[in-house]
Design an enzyme around this catalytic site. Sequence first.
Site, PDB file in Angstrom:
ATOM      1  N   SER A  55       6.858  16.582   3.821  1.00  0.00           N
ATOM      2  CA  SER A  55       5.861  16.162   4.117  1.00  0.00           C
ATOM      3  C   SER A  55       5.659  17.349   5.465  1.00  0.00           C
ATOM      4  O   SER A  55       6.089  18.430   5.507  1.00  0.00           O
ATOM      5  CB  SER A  55       5.652  14.881   5.271  1.00  0.00           C
ATOM      6  OG  SER A  55       4.436  14.312   5.431  1.00  0.00           O
ATOM      7  N   ASP A  66       0.022   9.080  -3.558  1.00  0.00           N
ATOM      8  CA  ASP A  66      -0.266   9.476  -2.404  1.00  0.00           C
ATOM      9  C   ASP A  66      -1.477   8.976  -1.526  1.00  0.00           C
ATOM     10  O   ASP A  66      -2.272  10.452  -1.576  1.00  0.00           O
ATOM     11  CB  ASP A  66       0.387  11.159  -1.439  1.00  0.00           C
ATOM     12  CG  ASP A  66       1.210  11.225  -0.219  1.00  0.00           C
ATOM     13  OD1 ASP A  66       0.683  10.625   1.090  1.00  0.00           O
ATOM     14  OD2 ASP A  66       2.184  12.001  -0.532  1.00  0.00           O
ATOM     15  N   HIS A  68       3.150   8.082  -0.318  1.00  0.00           N
ATOM     16  CA  HIS A  68       4.486   9.493   0.043  1.00  0.00           C
ATOM     17  C   HIS A  68       5.825   8.779   0.308  1.00  0.00           C
ATOM     18  O   HIS A  68       6.327   8.791   1.069  1.00  0.00           O
ATOM     19  CB  HIS A  68       3.558   9.343   1.672  1.00  0.00           C
ATOM     20  CG  HIS A  68       3.254   9.824   2.349  1.00  0.00           C
ATOM     21  ND1 HIS A  68       3.443  11.567   1.902  1.00  0.00           N
ATOM     22  CD2 HIS A  68       3.926  10.634   3.768  1.00  0.00           C
ATOM     23  CE1 HIS A  68       3.649  12.600   3.092  1.00  0.00           C
ATOM     24  NE2 HIS A  68       4.529  12.079   4.296  1.00  0.00           N
TER      25      HIS A  68
END
Length: 221
Positions: free
Chosen positions: A106, A166, A194
């Site tokens: 991320s 996600d 995610h």
Amino acid sequence: MSSQPKLRILCLHGYRQCDQSFRQKTGSTRKLVKSLAEFEFVNGVHSVAVDEHVDSSRAWWFSNNEAMSFSSRESTEVAVGFEESVAAVVKFIEENGPFDGLLGFSQGASMVHLLIAKAQLGEIKLPGIRFAIFFSGFLSLSSKHDSLTLLRIKEFPSMHVFGDADEIVARPKSEKMADMFDVEPLRIAHDGGHVVPSMSKHKEKIAGFMREQLDRKIENN
């Protein structure tokens, strides 16, 4: 008899995570390739004001300089604390390296991409680092990073893992990052959200990528 060489990979956690929590989240993936690679974890420079009693919520930079928060969806003209994080990672590599590759999740994946771009522009040095692995990666939306996010990344193998479910970093954003690499990336899609997913279904792919990078390391030595 000399021991079998391994890759050394430096890992950068996501927003509101820390080095130790990310170590736990990557446990199953690391186990799959333990014969090929060793992993080190670096902690984000900046604390996130989630709970004054919790020091395990960290960031690489903030996209909102008033709230001191970050959103991967937020176009902004600031990147508060970014240069401090760059300096910290470069120092960590100097003091704990050499490393062969970088891995990020991320915001950490976005940070890895920005570091590689800065190195290709000659702004920083990342000695020995020749590949990267991205989980839920995305291109920074800060205008401060335009010169980096618009740069084609040359001669740099990469693996990009993204989730079809996600909702924080949608798959097209991760695909867009992968498109910036001239060397055809390895792309792995999973049906999760995610997260750093269990990679057991993709063991052959990830192990194959690691073996390629290890072979390159041995050849260059």
